[in-house]
Write a protein that holds these residues in place. Structure first.
Motif, mmCIF file in Angstrom:
data_model
loop_
_atom_site.group_PDB
_atom_site.id
_atom_site.type_symbol
_atom_site.label_atom_id
_atom_site.label_comp_id
_atom_site.label_asym_id
_atom_site.label_seq_id
_atom_site.Cartn_x
_atom_site.Cartn_y
_atom_site.Cartn_z
ATOM 1 N N PRO A 131 12.582 -2.689 10.398
ATOM 2 C CA PRO A 131 11.852 -3.588 9.504
ATOM 3 C C PRO A 131 11.252 -2.839 8.310
ATOM 4 N N PHE A 132 11.018 -3.553 7.232
ATOM 5 C CA PHE A 132 10.367 -2.974 6.065
ATOM 6 C C PHE A 132 8.918 -2.631 6.400
ATOM 7 N N GLY A 133 8.506 -1.439 5.999
ATOM 8 C CA GLY A 133 7.123 -1.012 6.233
ATOM 9 C C GLY A 133 6.218 -1.372 5.074
ATOM 10 N N VAL A 134 6.423 -2.539 4.498
ATOM 11 C CA VAL A 134 5.583 -2.985 3.385
ATOM 12 C C VAL A 134 5.248 -4.467 3.515
ATOM 13 N N THR A 135 4.091 -4.817 2.996
ATOM 14 C CA THR A 135 3.764 -6.218 2.717
ATOM 15 C C THR A 135 3.654 -6.314 1.209
ATOM 16 N N ALA A 136 4.432 -7.197 0.616
ATOM 17 C CA ALA A 136 4.526 -7.281 -0.840
ATOM 18 C C ALA A 136 3.885 -8.564 -1.352
ATOM 19 N N ILE A 137 3.157 -8.442 -2.461
ATOM 20 C CA ILE A 137 2.561 -9.591 -3.133
ATOM 21 C C ILE A 137 3.353 -9.843 -4.407
ATOM 22 N N ILE A 138 3.865 -11.068 -4.546
ATOM 23 C CA ILE A 138 4.696 -11.447 -5.693
ATOM 24 C C ILE A 138 3.917 -12.431 -6.555
ATOM 25 N N GLY A 139 3.755 -12.098 -7.821
ATOM 26 C CA GLY A 139 3.032 -12.979 -8.729
ATOM 27 C C GLY A 139 3.841 -13.236 -9.983
#
Length: 289
Positions: A131-139
């Motif tokens: 799994p990806f080791g990131v949480t991404a915020i998209i704006g």
């Protein structure tokens, strides 16, 4: 039956007996060790900010960007493993480019989040990947917000489910957060990383749902919240990186850009002052007791 230490964490394609996917949970832990990242949805745009911990005095200030432009109107900031975040951005750019080639227009923020959520979720299905080791915020800002929806494409109903809404507008500011499991939600204010709890508490104090917060106020609040969230790691120096996307009438003309240096410095100064004032009030309160 316990699933701790019984080998169910060796592959992310296997569930534990109680329905857990340990590899995804480990990825979430990697995110929680990363610098705090936040996104604020304002009435006339979106603000993204991230706390970049300075791990070496040899690092060049302003380099090693953590906020990336995906398309002209969309930006992404992530917390967790930096290389994973860069791969995530690369995929996001491919999706945005593909949408432009097919539909001859900018990709809506919601559609981009949907595609990236599906992509991240695919990395939780197979034993050959992790799994990806990131949480991404998209704006981003969907430019169609300037146009009233007084018509519709196709032969759908004029009212009711799937029908036209009188006076409705399409587009506008969009803010989504994609987690390592592939789950994504739309937010008024989103926070992830090490200081996410403190940042969420501060975001909840803002009246974001009413849409009364301006973009300029959002920049100042974002800086203040990052400084508040950094209190748990106050022994480490950090660099504040911030970007914004405004409406077509705003300072960025619907484009994702870095916050100007002068405005960023002003926001940082105000954030430090607010932090000092809060500490002073707590000291005075403690002495009076």
């Amino acid at each position: 039956m316990t699933s701790i230490g019984t080998g169910y964490d060796l592959s992310n394609s296997v569930f534990s007996p109680d329905g857990r996917n340990f590899q995804v949970e480990y990825a979430v832990k990697a995110v929680e060790n990363g610098g705090t990242a936040i996104g604020i949805r304002c009435k006339d745009g979106v603000v993204l900010a991230v706390e970049k911990i300075i791990t070496s005095k040899l690092l060049k200030p302003g380099a090693n960007k953590r906020i990336a432009t995906v398309d002209r109107h969309v930006g992404v900031v992530s917390a967790g493993l930096v290389p994973d975040g860069r791969h995530f951005v690369s995929r996001a750019r491919d999706e945005a480019s593909s949408w432009r080639n097919v539909y001859k227009g900018p990709i809506p923020v919601s559609a981009l989040s949907n595609r990236l959520g599906s992509y991240v979720q695919a990395y939780t299905l197979y034993s050959s990947v992790r799994p990806f080791g990131v949480t991404a915020i998209i704006g981003g800002w969907d430019s169609e917000a300037e146009l009233a929806v007084d018509g519709q494409v196709g032969n759908g109903p004029n009212s009711g489910s799937g029908g036209r809404v009188e006076g409705a507008k399409a587009g506008g500011p969009g803010l989504y957060m994609v987690e390592p499991s592939g789950l994504y939600w739309g937010y008024y204010g989103a926070a992830t990383g090490k200081g996410r709890q403190a940042a969420k508490a501060e975001l909840e104090k803002l009246d974001l749902a009413s849409g009364s917060l301006s973009l300029a106020e959002g920049v100042k609040e974002a800086a203040r919240i990052i400084y508040v969230a950094h209190e748990d790691s106050k022994d480490k120096e950090f660099e504040l990186e911030m970007s914004w996307i405004s409406s077509m009438d705003g300072p960025t003309k619907g484009r994702h850009e870095e916050v100007p240096k002068e405005l960023l410095e002003e926001a940082e100064t105000a954030a430090k002052k607010a932090l000092e004032d809060d500490e002073g009030d707590e000291t005075t309160k403690g002495e009076s007791e």
